[in-house]
Design a protein around this motif. Structure first.
Motif, PDB file in Angstrom:
ATOM      1  N   THR A  66       0.828  -1.208   0.000  1.00  0.00           N
ATOM      2  CA  THR A  66       0.000   0.000   0.000  1.00  0.00           C
ATOM      3  C   THR A  66       0.861   1.256   0.000  1.00  0.00           C
ATOM      4  N   LYS A  67       2.010   1.194   0.659  1.00  0.00           N
ATOM      5  CA  LYS A  67       2.902   2.350   0.684  1.00  0.00           C
ATOM      6  C   LYS A  67       3.446   2.639  -0.706  1.00  0.00           C
ATOM      7  N   VAL A  68       3.854   1.601  -1.439  1.00  0.00           N
ATOM      8  CA  VAL A  68       4.356   1.783  -2.799  1.00  0.00           C
ATOM      9  C   VAL A  68       3.265   2.375  -3.686  1.00  0.00           C
ATOM     10  N   LEU A  69       2.033   1.916  -3.495  1.00  0.00           N
ATOM     11  CA  LEU A  69       0.912   2.460  -4.269  1.00  0.00           C
ATOM     12  C   LEU A  69       0.721   3.950  -3.991  1.00  0.00           C
ATOM     13  N   VAL A  70       0.705   4.315  -2.714  1.00  0.00           N
ATOM     14  CA  VAL A  70       0.527   5.727  -2.351  1.00  0.00           C
ATOM     15  C   VAL A  70       1.697   6.564  -2.860  1.00  0.00           C
ATOM     16  N   ASP A  71       2.916   6.044  -2.746  1.00  0.00           N
ATOM     17  CA  ASP A  71       4.090   6.764  -3.255  1.00  0.00           C
ATOM     18  C   ASP A  71       3.975   6.989  -4.760  1.00  0.00           C
ATOM     19  N   SER A  72       3.507   5.978  -5.482  1.00  0.00           N
ATOM     20  CA  SER A  72       3.353   6.093  -6.933  1.00  0.00           C
ATOM     21  C   SER A  72       2.307   7.146  -7.293  1.00  0.00           C
ATOM     22  N   LEU A  73       1.196   7.139  -6.573  1.00  0.00           N
ATOM     23  CA  LEU A  73       0.146   8.130  -6.808  1.00  0.00           C
ATOM     24  C   LEU A  73       0.658   9.541  -6.538  1.00  0.00           C
ATOM     25  N   GLY A  74       1.385   9.691  -5.433  1.00  0.00           N
ATOM     26  CA  GLY A  74       1.929  11.008  -5.105  1.00  0.00           C
ATOM     27  C   GLY A  74       2.910  11.497  -6.144  1.00  0.00           C
ATOM     28  N   GLN A  75       3.721  10.587  -6.687  1.00  0.00           N
ATOM     29  CA  GLN A  75       4.688  10.968  -7.710  1.00  0.00           C
ATOM     30  C   GLN A  75       4.005  11.430  -8.990  1.00  0.00           C
ATOM     31  N   VAL A  76       2.902  10.791  -9.359  1.00  0.00           N
ATOM     32  CA  VAL A  76       2.138  11.221 -10.536  1.00  0.00           C
ATOM     33  C   VAL A  76       1.682  12.662 -10.364  1.00  0.00           C
ATOM     34  N   PHE A  77       1.140  12.953  -9.199  1.00  0.00           N
ATOM     35  CA  PHE A  77       0.633  14.296  -8.922  1.00  0.00           C
ATOM     36  C   PHE A  77       1.756  15.318  -8.958  1.00  0.00           C
ATOM     37  N   PHE A  78       2.846  14.987  -8.274  1.00  0.00           N
ATOM     38  CA  PHE A  78       3.968  15.916  -8.153  1.00  0.00           C
ATOM     39  C   PHE A  78       4.617  16.177  -9.503  1.00  0.00           C
ATOM     40  N   SER A  79       4.768  15.122 -10.309  1.00  0.00           N
ATOM     41  CA  SER A  79       5.526  15.251 -11.552  1.00  0.00           C
ATOM     42  C   SER A  79       4.757  15.943 -12.673  1.00  0.00           C
ATOM     43  N   LEU A  80       3.426  16.048 -12.546  1.00  0.00           N
ATOM     44  CA  LEU A  80       2.636  16.681 -13.601  1.00  0.00           C
ATOM     45  C   LEU A  80       2.165  18.094 -13.245  1.00  0.00           C
ATOM     46  N   SER A  81       2.655  18.630 -12.119  1.00  0.00           N
ATOM     47  CA  SER A  81       2.308  20.002 -11.700  1.00  0.00           C
ATOM     48  C   SER A  81       0.810  20.197 -11.562  1.00  0.00           C
TER      49      SER A  81
END
Length: 448
Positions: free
Chosen positions: A208-223
């Protein structure tokens, strides 16, 4: 306010998303979050929900033709205009900029100082970074000031003469540097190991942590979520093919992330480092590795930190512009006056960020268990950005109505493509954002 050319809009939007999030954050997140498991999840989520949310922001800006708040007001058919509340998320850009420019200042220090005095031991590398944070406060303030002043100067020049010209120069240079570094890494024996680490998928590593980290990275990387995409899209033609523009932003961004990971992990594995070294990867581990490479390490260090500066400065501009445009449109500020006042606030916040990481003053700028730096990061990444994204997708997916949105997209989305996109936007994206917003409440479940 001036308009982007078609290619200028793509480069500017790409520049806003390609920053430290792609080159610094993505590799260390992949390193601590399961390698291939994180990368595969990130790729899947970016190409589905990431593009969907990006397209939602672009539509609001393209149809509203103003600053973020005015775009919502222009499209909101109700007399009371409740969607203007979305403007609260505009504060996210200046808050992010306050610590983003500080980190860029650190990179300037590494470019001009550490690149010529590369460490030969882990202890020396750690002491270099520690000395910068604890004893070289004037270097920090100087680097931060230079980055913020450069950002403000570019924003003062406006859309065509400032932001577009900057990205026309820096984005191609960034790609040239990274292609060169990738070619160098491909001839290292460790390149195959780096490739395997990033792309061999191990399902058992998905937590679940990897999933949340992946979701957060999508948000962060697309401004997403701070008004950047809406603001930039407001300067595009009404007949702009926004899907094509979104793909031109997402795919090169993904490529830069993957290339950065391959370069960094090839170097890490070649010289005995560990991919799980976290956020210190760039400021402690990589300088030590560059130091072991002799003269070639000095050259590669210069190129690498130059690339980070190029990527970072295009992002800082995109963090400042949305609030500046809001002040221009709503309060009739001149661009110079608006840029000055927003930059003044950012500068004050940035000094607090610097004080919060300096050993002598950190205690006065620590609240609860977090420093001012950590609070600024947490507030934006865990609250403001997801909230801004939620406003956008609920507004487009649920409030405006399917027929009206279909009319906005008919010149670039076919019926079947529209149905798929609208379903993802309505049902999948809100769930994703709720996971991000609620994950801090369930730390034991999601993991630290």
């Amino acid at each position: 306010m001036g308009n982007f050319s078609k290619f200028g809009f793509i480069l500017a939007t790409l520049g806003s998303s390609i920053g430290l999030g792609h080159i610094w954050r993505f590799p260390y997140m992949a390193g601590v979050s399961g390698g291939g498991a994180f990368v595969v999840l990130y790729l899947f989520l970016t190409l589905t929900i990431g593009i969907s949310m990006l397209l939602s922001d672009m539509i609001i800006g393209n149809r509203g033709k103003k600053d973020m708040v005015s775009c919502y007001e222009a499209l909101d058919p109700t007399p009371s205009k409740p969607w203007r509340i979305s403007g609260i998320c505009l504060v996210g850009g200046p808050i992010i900029l306050s610590f983003y420019a500080v980190v860029l200042g650190w990179i300037l220090y590494y470019l001009f100082v550490v690149s010529f005095d590369l460490p030969q031991s882990l202890e020396y590398s750690q002491s270099q970074f520690g000395d910068l944070l604890n004893h070289s406060v004037y270097w920090q303030i100087l680097g931060f000031s230079l980055c913020l002043f450069s950002t403000a100067w570019i924003v003062c020049k406006g859309i065509k003469d400032g932001i577009e010209k900057l990205n026309f120069v820096l984005m191609p240079l960034l790609f040239v540097i990274f292609i060169g570094l990738l070619i160098y890494a491909m001839f290292m024996p460790s390149f195959g190991r780096a490739f395997e680490f990033m792309f061999v998928f191990h399902p058992e590593k998905i937590t679940t942590k990897v999933l949340v980290d992946s979701l957060g990275q999508v948000f962060f990387s697309l401004s997403l979520g701070v008004g950047t995409i809406i603001t930039y899209a407001a300067s595009t033609s009404p007949k702009e093919n926004l899907l094509k523009s979104a793909l031109w932003v997402v795919i090169p961004g993904i490529l830069i992330s993957l290339v950065a990971g391959l370069i960094i992990f090839s170097l890490i594995f070649e010289y005995g480092g560990q991919p799980q070294e976290g956020a210190g990867l760039v400021f402690v581990s990589l300088p030590l590795i560059f130091g072991k490479m002799g003269l070639a390490g000095n050259v590669i260090a210069l190129l690498f930190f130059c690339a980070l500066i190029f990527a970072g400065i295009t992002s800082t501009v995109s963090l400042l512009e949305p609030f500046v445009l809001y002040l221009i449109n709503r309060f009739k500020f001149t661009r110079l006056k608006a840029t000055f006042w927003v930059s003044f606030v950012v500068y004050a916040l940035g000094l607090c960020v610097i004080a919060s990481v300096n050993g002598a003053t950190a205690g006065a700028f620590t609240f609860g268990s977090k420093s001012f730096f950590d609070w600024a990061d947490t507030l934006t990444s865990s609250a403001i950005m997801p909230l801004g994204g939620l406003f956008s997708i609920v507004f487009i997916g649920w409030f405006l109505g399917k027929e009206k949105v279909a009319g906005f997209t008919e010149h670039f989305l076919g019926n079947k493509t529209f149905e798929v996109w609208f379903f993802i936007l309505r049902y999948i994206c809100p769930l994703v954002i709720l996971v991000i917003l609620l994950s801090p409440l369930f730390k034991d479940f999601f993991g630290e």
